[in-house]
Enzyme design. Structure first.
Site, PDB file in Angstrom:
ATOM      1  N   CYS A  42       0.830  -1.208   0.000  1.00  0.00           N
ATOM      2  CA  CYS A  42       0.000   0.000   0.000  1.00  0.00           C
ATOM      3  C   CYS A  42       0.863   1.256   0.000  1.00  0.00           C
ATOM      4  CB  CYS A  42      -0.926  -0.013   1.203  1.00  0.00           C
ATOM      5  SG  CYS A  42      -1.958   1.447   1.279  1.00  0.00           S
ATOM      6  N   CYS A  47      -1.598   1.745  -2.964  1.00  0.00           N
ATOM      7  CA  CYS A  47      -2.561   2.841  -2.758  1.00  0.00           C
ATOM      8  C   CYS A  47      -1.942   4.243  -2.775  1.00  0.00           C
ATOM      9  CB  CYS A  47      -3.266   2.717  -1.410  1.00  0.00           C
ATOM     10  SG  CYS A  47      -3.311   1.099  -0.658  1.00  0.00           S
ATOM     11  N   LYS A  50      -0.046   5.367  -6.029  1.00  0.00           N
ATOM     12  CA  LYS A  50      -1.111   5.371  -7.047  1.00  0.00           C
ATOM     13  C   LYS A  50      -1.981   6.617  -6.918  1.00  0.00           C
ATOM     14  CE  LYS A  50      -4.973   3.995  -6.143  1.00  0.00           C
ATOM     15  NZ  LYS A  50      -5.609   2.731  -6.011  1.00  0.00           N
ATOM     16  N   ALA A 114      12.002 -14.181   5.146  1.00  0.00           N
ATOM     17  CA  ALA A 114      11.792 -15.183   6.186  1.00  0.00           C
ATOM     18  C   ALA A 114      11.156 -16.434   5.593  1.00  0.00           C
ATOM     19  CB  ALA A 114      10.882 -14.614   7.263  1.00  0.00           C
ATOM     20  N   TYR A 176      -9.600  -3.105 -11.044  1.00  0.00           N
ATOM     21  CA  TYR A 176      -9.511  -1.694 -10.667  1.00  0.00           C
ATOM     22  C   TYR A 176      -8.113  -1.130 -10.876  1.00  0.00           C
ATOM     23  CZ  TYR A 176      -7.281  -2.383  -6.044  1.00  0.00           C
ATOM     24  OH  TYR A 176      -6.400  -2.663  -5.035  1.00  0.00           O
ATOM     25  N   GLU A 180      -7.376   2.132 -13.109  1.00  0.00           N
ATOM     26  CA  GLU A 180      -6.747   3.314 -12.515  1.00  0.00           C
ATOM     27  C   GLU A 180      -5.500   3.733 -13.296  1.00  0.00           C
ATOM     28  OE1 GLU A 180      -8.242   2.729  -7.903  1.00  0.00           O
ATOM     29  OE2 GLU A 180      -6.272   1.966  -8.451  1.00  0.00           O
ATOM     30  N   ARG A 197      -9.787  -9.089 -21.666  1.00  0.00           N
ATOM     31  CA  ARG A 197     -10.233 -10.306 -22.372  1.00  0.00           C
ATOM     32  C   ARG A 197     -11.696 -10.637 -22.094  1.00  0.00           C
ATOM     33  NH1 ARG A 197      -7.255 -15.001 -18.743  1.00  0.00           N
ATOM     34  NH2 ARG A 197      -8.444 -14.489 -16.893  1.00  0.00           N
ATOM     35  N   ASP A 301      -3.736  -9.730   2.221  1.00  0.00           N
ATOM     36  CA  ASP A 301      -3.869 -10.248   0.852  1.00  0.00           C
ATOM     37  C   ASP A 301      -3.464 -11.719   0.743  1.00  0.00           C
ATOM     38  OD1 ASP A 301      -4.533  -7.666   0.297  1.00  0.00           O
ATOM     39  OD2 ASP A 301      -3.036  -7.361  -1.283  1.00  0.00           O
ATOM     40  N   ALA A 339     -13.372   1.968  -3.303  1.00  0.00           N
ATOM     41  CA  ALA A 339     -13.395   2.949  -4.391  1.00  0.00           C
ATOM     42  C   ALA A 339     -12.480   2.508  -5.514  1.00  0.00           C
ATOM     43  CB  ALA A 339     -12.945   4.306  -3.872  1.00  0.00           C
ATOM     44  N   HIS A 434     -27.232  20.577  -0.618  1.00  0.00           N
ATOM     45  CA  HIS A 434     -27.470  21.125  -1.949  1.00  0.00           C
ATOM     46  C   HIS A 434     -26.554  22.294  -2.240  1.00  0.00           C
ATOM     47  CE1 HIS A 434     -29.797  21.883  -5.539  1.00  0.00           C
ATOM     48  NE2 HIS A 434     -29.806  23.160  -5.227  1.00  0.00           N
ATOM     49  N   GLU A 439     -26.351  14.463  -2.799  1.00  0.00           N
ATOM     50  CA  GLU A 439     -27.756  14.584  -2.402  1.00  0.00           C
ATOM     51  C   GLU A 439     -28.652  13.603  -3.156  1.00  0.00           C
ATOM     52  OE1 GLU A 439     -29.800  18.355  -3.363  1.00  0.00           O
ATOM     53  OE2 GLU A 439     -28.210  18.753  -4.804  1.00  0.00           O
TER      54      GLU A 439
END
Ligand code: FAD
Length: 451
Positions: A42, A47, A50, A114, A176, A180, A197, A301, A339, A434, A439
């Site tokens: 990350c 993240c 990026k 390790a 994603y 991105e 593909r 992961d 996101a 608004h 909204e």
């Protein structure tokens, strides 16, 4: 039996650092091994860099839009070298902060790869250390396909360190990360071709979001080809020649594969001591992150649950509290907001329409596709999209999907509402802000009826 440590963590990324810090604060004696840089994917090559590149790439559009708002902006030029140097400086700063976190929490760090020798022994270099518990937090690695000339291609790891900004880029993949990077290079002025593909990019996302975003990124200039893949790459004096599987040949300056990641368990020694792995190499774990060897746990992961940083951190915390805090608890993977930092962004939480129909049977759909207010002066063609999915029986909102500026910022708060099992009536009772894109989430009243 006396061990050198209560806990030995393998991998200093999002999950490993959080687990070691919390375990130490709960009284455990903790060691960690990291073979590359503390901070993990990350911070070092995911993240954070990026998102910095995404910010950089958005300016080109902002400069164009500014004219309609009365600004005269001289023709802008971009320096890739400056961007990468500044990005590297920031990554070094964060890397130092992560080292301080470990130091301040008395986590002993061993630099090196390790391996696991037995259920209580970890080897780093030529030294062995014993621990009551071992936590596998080794993350994942990009998978490059086997095809002729693949040595000329890059993965996301190398994309952060290119010497020069390529004028033409082919991005292969539809997930994603691929989307991105296509947006980053497109915004920075490259000619971008994206090959996927499958039938549509962002597999697994709500199908309206998939199609909406595909249309938006094409309007921005990305040449998106679905049902297309690279078959071979040839390096010439002036470019890379990429032959597609239908025989077409494209010329490019760089080709980036973002075609998937594999859990980092190869050569770790886990199978030999009875830790079962899934077919893709991920560590099989219980909801408490315990592997099939009861003192060996795995988070992040490497377990292939939801591959996102906040999830790895959450799993790391839950592990520490279960094992060292007397607060046993499962990691919670329900309604995780996420996101895509595409242009425009995607924010999503809960189920897609297809998954909601499968789980709840009858669902009500509310959706809106509109021109964001900013575009009224610029004449820009970007559109925004908001979709709510409601379980018809209980009225509980089970999915919210947004495509538009700041969707990532908006979806975070919507995630709280879904965690609280808010109903559509409660969304409706909330007053909108608004004028804003957000909204729409509380003003959608008409059920969508398919034509
Ligand atoms: P990692 O952070 O990968 O850490 C594992 C660490 O273990 C690494 O530092 C590695 O060097 C080390 N290691 C591996 N094997 C060994 C070994 N044998 N010995 C010693 N050390 C070892 N997630 C988000 O939430 N938002 C985003 O916007 C986002 N963007 C991303 C963009 C890209 C390009 C990529 C690749 C990923 C992105 N992710 C994002 C995913 C996120 O980075 C991961 O989900 C997260 O880093 C997982 O944390 P982890 O602790 O499981 O593993």
């Amino acid at each position: 039996m006396k061990f050198d440590y209560d806990l030995f963590v393998i991998g200093g990324g999002s999950g490993g650092v959080r687990a070691s810090r919390i375990s130490s604060s709960l009284g455990a004696k903790v060691a960690m091994a990291e073979e590359f840089r503390v901070g993990g994917t990350c911070v070092i090559r995911g993240c954070v860099p990026k998102k910095l590149l995404v910010y950089a790439s958005h300016f080109s559009e902002d400069f164009e839009d500014a004219a309609a708002y009365g600004w005269t902006v001289p023709k802008a030029t971009h320096s890739w070298k400056t961007l990468i140097a500044n990005k590297d400086k920031e990554i070094d700063r964060l890397n130092n902060i992560y080292h301080s976190i470990l130091d301040n929490n008395n986590v002993e760090l061993f630099r090196g790869r390790a391996t696991v020798v037995d259920r209580n022994t970890v080897k780093v270099g030529d030294k062995e250390y014993t621990a009551k518990y071992i936590l596998i937090a080794t993350g994942g690695t990009p998978v490059m396909p086997e095809l002729p000339g693949i040595e000329h291609a890059i993965s996301s790891n190398e994309a952060f360190h290119l010497d020069e900004m390529p004028k033409r880029v082919i991005v292969v993949g539809g997930g994603y990360i691929a989307v991105e990077f296509a947006g980053i290079f497109n915004g920075l002025g490259a000619e971008v071709t994206q090959l996927y593909r499958g039938t549509q990019i962002l597999r697994g996302f709500d199908s309206d979001v998939q199609h909406f975003l595909a249309a938006e990124i094409q309007k921005k200039g990305i040449d998106l080809h679905t049902h297309a893949n690279a078959a071979s790459i040839e390096k010439t004096n002036s470019c890379l020649k990429v032959t597609l599987d239908d025989g077409d040949v494209l010329e490019t300056d760089a080709i980036l594969f973002a075609t998937g990641r594999r859990p980092n368990t190869k050569g770790l020694g886990l199978e030999a001591i009875g830790v079962e792995l899934k077919e893709n190499g991920a560590v099989k774990v219980t909801p408490q992150s315990q592997s099939t060897v009861d003192n060996i746990y795995a988070v992040g992961d490497v377990t292939d649950r939801i591959a996102l940083t906040p999830v790895a951190i959450h799993e790391g915390m839950a592990f520490a509290e279960t094992v060292f805090g007397d607060r046993p608890g499962a990691a919670d993977h329900e309604n995780v907001p996420s996101a895509v930092f595409s242009q425009p962004q995607v924010g999503t939480v809960g189920l897609s329409e297809a998954d909601a129909r499968e789980k709840y049977g009858k669902v009500d759909i509310y959706k809106s596709d509109f021109r964001p207010m900013k575009q009224t002066l610029t004449g820009g063609t970007e559109r925004a999209f908001v979709k709510l999915i409601v379980d018809a029986k209980s009225d509980i909102v089970v999915g919210v999907h947004i495509v538009g500026a700041d969707a990532a910022e908006i979806i975070q708060s919507v995630g709280i509402a879904l965690k609280c099992k808010a109903t559509k009536a409660q969304f409706d009772a909330t007053i909108g802000v608004h004028p804003s894109l957000a909204e729409e989430i509380v003003t959608l009243r008409e059920k969508f009826v398919a034509a």
